[in-house]
Design a protein around this motif. Sequence first.
Motif, mmCIF file in Angstrom:
data_model
loop_
_atom_site.group_PDB
_atom_site.id
_atom_site.type_symbol
_atom_site.label_atom_id
_atom_site.label_comp_id
_atom_site.label_asym_id
_atom_site.label_seq_id
_atom_site.Cartn_x
_atom_site.Cartn_y
_atom_site.Cartn_z
ATOM 1 N N LEU A 43 0.822 -1.214 0.000
ATOM 2 C CA LEU A 43 0.000 0.000 0.000
ATOM 3 C C LEU A 43 0.851 1.257 0.000
ATOM 4 N N GLY A 44 2.108 1.155 0.419
ATOM 5 C CA GLY A 44 3.004 2.299 0.414
ATOM 6 C C GLY A 44 4.140 2.159 -0.581
ATOM 7 N N HIS A 45 4.013 1.222 -1.511
ATOM 8 C CA HIS A 45 5.068 1.006 -2.505
ATOM 9 C C HIS A 45 5.212 2.238 -3.392
ATOM 10 N N GLY A 46 6.444 2.588 -3.686
ATOM 11 C CA GLY A 46 6.715 3.780 -4.487
ATOM 12 C C GLY A 46 6.015 3.783 -5.838
ATOM 13 N N CYS A 78 -4.268 11.407 -0.098
ATOM 14 C CA CYS A 78 -3.703 12.194 1.006
ATOM 15 C C CYS A 78 -3.839 11.448 2.327
ATOM 16 N N ASP A 79 -5.012 10.888 2.590
ATOM 17 C CA ASP A 79 -5.225 10.120 3.821
ATOM 18 C C ASP A 79 -4.292 8.915 3.885
ATOM 19 N N LEU A 80 -4.146 8.218 2.761
ATOM 20 C CA LEU A 80 -3.277 7.050 2.704
ATOM 21 C C LEU A 80 -1.834 7.438 3.006
ATOM 22 N N CYS A 81 -1.339 8.467 2.324
ATOM 23 C CA CYS A 81 0.053 8.895 2.519
ATOM 24 C C CYS A 81 0.287 9.389 3.944
ATOM 25 N N GLU A 82 -0.633 10.180 4.460
ATOM 26 C CA GLU A 82 -0.474 10.695 5.821
ATOM 27 C C GLU A 82 -0.467 9.555 6.831
ATOM 28 N N HIS A 83 -1.340 8.589 6.638
ATOM 29 C CA HIS A 83 -1.407 7.437 7.539
ATOM 30 C C HIS A 83 -0.122 6.614 7.472
ATOM 31 N N LEU A 84 0.346 6.324 6.262
ATOM 32 C CA LEU A 84 1.545 5.506 6.100
ATOM 33 C C LEU A 84 2.797 6.204 6.636
ATOM 34 N N CYS A 85 2.861 7.522 6.461
ATOM 35 C CA CYS A 85 4.062 8.279 6.825
ATOM 36 C C CYS A 85 4.117 8.688 8.290
ATOM 37 N N TYR A 86 3.026 8.545 9.014
ATOM 38 C CA TYR A 86 2.970 8.976 10.406
ATOM 39 C C TYR A 86 4.059 8.286 11.228
ATOM 40 N N GLU A 87 5.005 9.069 11.706
ATOM 41 C CA GLU A 87 6.127 8.590 12.523
ATOM 42 C C GLU A 87 6.849 7.388 11.901
ATOM 43 N N SER A 88 7.003 7.416 10.583
ATOM 44 C CA SER A 88 7.705 6.351 9.873
ATOM 45 C C SER A 88 8.674 6.975 8.878
ATOM 46 N N ARG A 89 9.937 6.926 9.192
ATOM 47 C CA ARG A 89 10.956 7.512 8.318
ATOM 48 C C ARG A 89 10.995 6.798 6.963
ATOM 49 N N THR A 125 9.989 6.990 1.109
ATOM 50 C CA THR A 125 9.385 6.394 -0.085
ATOM 51 C C THR A 125 8.411 7.360 -0.736
ATOM 52 N N ALA A 126 7.573 7.998 0.070
ATOM 53 C CA ALA A 126 6.573 8.924 -0.458
ATOM 54 C C ALA A 126 7.224 10.153 -1.086
ATOM 55 N N LEU A 127 8.338 10.600 -0.529
ATOM 56 C CA LEU A 127 9.004 11.798 -1.059
ATOM 57 C C LEU A 127 9.772 11.513 -2.340
#
Length: 123
Positions: A84-87, A104-115, A120-122
């Motif tokens: 779900l967070g694959h580049g 936006c919800d997906l990215c925010e959820h996946l990135c929350y306190e996860s370097r 990957t998202a950036l």
Amino acid sequence: SHLVDFYLADESPCVGLPAHLDEGRAAPRRARMGDKCTLPQLEHMVALLSLLARAAHRHEPVARTPLSLEGRLLHMAADEYQLLGHGALLRRLLKDGLHVAAICDLCEHLCYESRDATETALH
């Protein structure tokens, strides 16, 4: 994983090599839906992917985020959750511009306190 595989088609990280490809032959291209001008209606699929991510335990030190659904969280296999967070998926969703609020919800959820997810998202 089936939705991600279906959506990404040839770009899917789920693509494995069938036995007949061991001889070095090129894999047949998968059929794609729509054309350059008309994309298939996939907004509901994007909303479902976001919902599944937010309804599942994260495989991070913090299992729940502010965007996690209320109540008991589902158990999803780590490799399924990572898809779900694959580049390739995030790039394609952003390129196609399908259901931006769900992305936006997906990215925010996946990135929350996860370097790792943030990097990957950036990229």
